[in-house]
Design a protein around this motif. Sequence first.
Motif, PDB file in Angstrom:
ATOM      1  N   ASN A  58      -2.944   0.811  10.628  1.00 16.47           N
ATOM      2  CA  ASN A  58      -3.433   2.161  11.018  1.00 16.47           C
ATOM      3  C   ASN A  58      -4.876   2.253  10.091  1.00 16.47           C
ATOM      4  N   SER A  59      -5.172   3.629  10.056  1.00 16.53           N
ATOM      5  CA  SER A  59      -6.464   3.692   9.322  1.00 16.53           C
ATOM      6  C   SER A  59      -6.285   3.291   7.848  1.00 16.53           C
ATOM      7  N   VAL A  60      -5.267   3.676   7.407  1.00 13.50           N
ATOM      8  CA  VAL A  60      -4.951   3.374   5.921  1.00 13.50           C
ATOM      9  C   VAL A  60      -5.151   1.886   5.603  1.00 13.50           C
ATOM     10  N   THR A  61      -4.256   1.215   6.336  1.00 16.70           N
ATOM     11  CA  THR A  61      -4.370  -0.437   6.295  1.00 16.70           C
ATOM     12  C   THR A  61      -5.838  -0.988   6.715  1.00 16.70           C
ATOM     13  N   LEU A  76      -0.265  10.915   1.050  1.00 15.75           N
ATOM     14  CA  LEU A  76      -0.641   9.523   1.354  1.00 15.75           C
ATOM     15  C   LEU A  76      -0.347   8.393   0.373  1.00 15.75           C
ATOM     16  N   PHE A  77       0.047   7.391   1.171  1.00 12.19           N
ATOM     17  CA  PHE A  77       0.489   6.088   0.588  1.00 12.19           C
ATOM     18  C   PHE A  77       2.077   5.980   0.219  1.00 12.19           C
ATOM     19  N   ARG A 118      -1.724   8.480   9.233  1.00 13.94           N
ATOM     20  CA  ARG A 118      -1.890   7.912   8.210  1.00 13.94           C
ATOM     21  C   ARG A 118      -0.681   7.658   7.406  1.00 13.94           C
ATOM     22  N   LEU A 124       0.698  -1.303  -0.009  1.00 14.01           N
ATOM     23  CA  LEU A 124      -0.146   0.036   0.013  1.00 14.01           C
ATOM     24  C   LEU A 124       0.742   1.475   0.134  1.00 14.01           C
ATOM     25  N   PHE A 125       1.934   1.176   0.657  1.00 25.36           N
ATOM     26  CA  PHE A 125       2.965   2.361   0.953  1.00 25.36           C
ATOM     27  C   PHE A 125       3.873   2.419  -0.337  1.00 25.36           C
ATOM     28  N   GLU A 155      -8.588   0.750   6.194  1.00 24.56           N
ATOM     29  CA  GLU A 155      -9.667   0.995   4.981  1.00 24.56           C
ATOM     30  C   GLU A 155      -9.343   0.088   3.729  1.00 24.56           C
TER      31      GLU A 155
END
Length: 354
Positions: A252-255, A285-286, A301, A236-237, A257
């Motif tokens: 975290n919220s990114v993973t 982001l990412f 994030r 994702l990142f 979601e």
Amino acid sequence: MNVNTEHDFLHTSLTRLLGCRYPIISAGMGGPARSELAAAVCAAGGFGLLGMVRESPELIEREIAAVRAATARPFGVNLIPSSTEPALFAAELGVCLAARVPALCFFWDVVPEAVKRAKDAGAIVLYQVGSLQDALSAEQAGADAVIVQGIEAGGHVRGRSGILTLLPEVAQRLRVPVVASGGIATGGGLVAALALGAAGVHCGTAFLATHESFAHDYHKQRICEARAGETVYTDLFAINWPPNSPVRVLANSVTDEAHGQLFGYHPDKLPREVIGHDDGRPLYLFSTDSPLRSTTGDLERMALFAGESSALVNARTSAAEVIERMVAEALEARSRICACRVDDSSGASDNTDT
């Protein structure tokens, strides 16, 4: 038993190669591993690496000078040849060689030309890899030691196998010292690595939460609060790195979601949403930027890099305390093993007499 004898098993081919007291290397984490951390590790008897991935030659020159101002112990610089723009990498390496740093550590794809240039300049070369094939390639290219990274590691993860199986597979085949990386944050882990054929260990997460680390306090606190199973392996990142470059981060919220869809993200196809800044530079982001002391914005994030060993890091301490604890734990683990052998021998004798 005198102190020197007790520590003898920690004097390995790696400590002889690097000129350090203990076979413990602090990972050259891009961002957190700056001069304060590298110098503290070296002063405490380990071997510190500066994480200078895609940094300007000017910053690298300053950080090298800062380490030397703080300690006379040998140290190294971590660079990534294959994922750094060629002109920048050439400039980075040029600064390191001009400063005559004792060691260079390279990561990701094996680039023989980088090894040759460093060796020709008289530097010791460490190469971090994630497979037996790359380990053999690094040795063939001239690396003086090979760091084997298991899938348990934090940050960018080259390994696809667990360190307990990958390490002995590589150690059996290589002639140069092999260093274990991934999931190691205790003296027991150090002893286990030595038992499996390693000449030392390479630790990132254990040092990321130290006072000297340049990571943001938020990142450090999240590591100290983490429990087993709270890291996520994903791509994702991805922004700033080549495609298909997985990382391990704290959830975290990114993973969350992503709803279980943790792979298949191409850096060029991800949106450019600014969520923070560092030294005037926008952070997306990412992206693969983790929050540093100098970072502002939506830290939650961001990529909170951490290995599975984060479950074993429960407090923020100094780098020296990490090394002192690991050495004490290693000595204790060795004593337990020796005691078990004595007990087994006594038991066998008793049974025979009966």
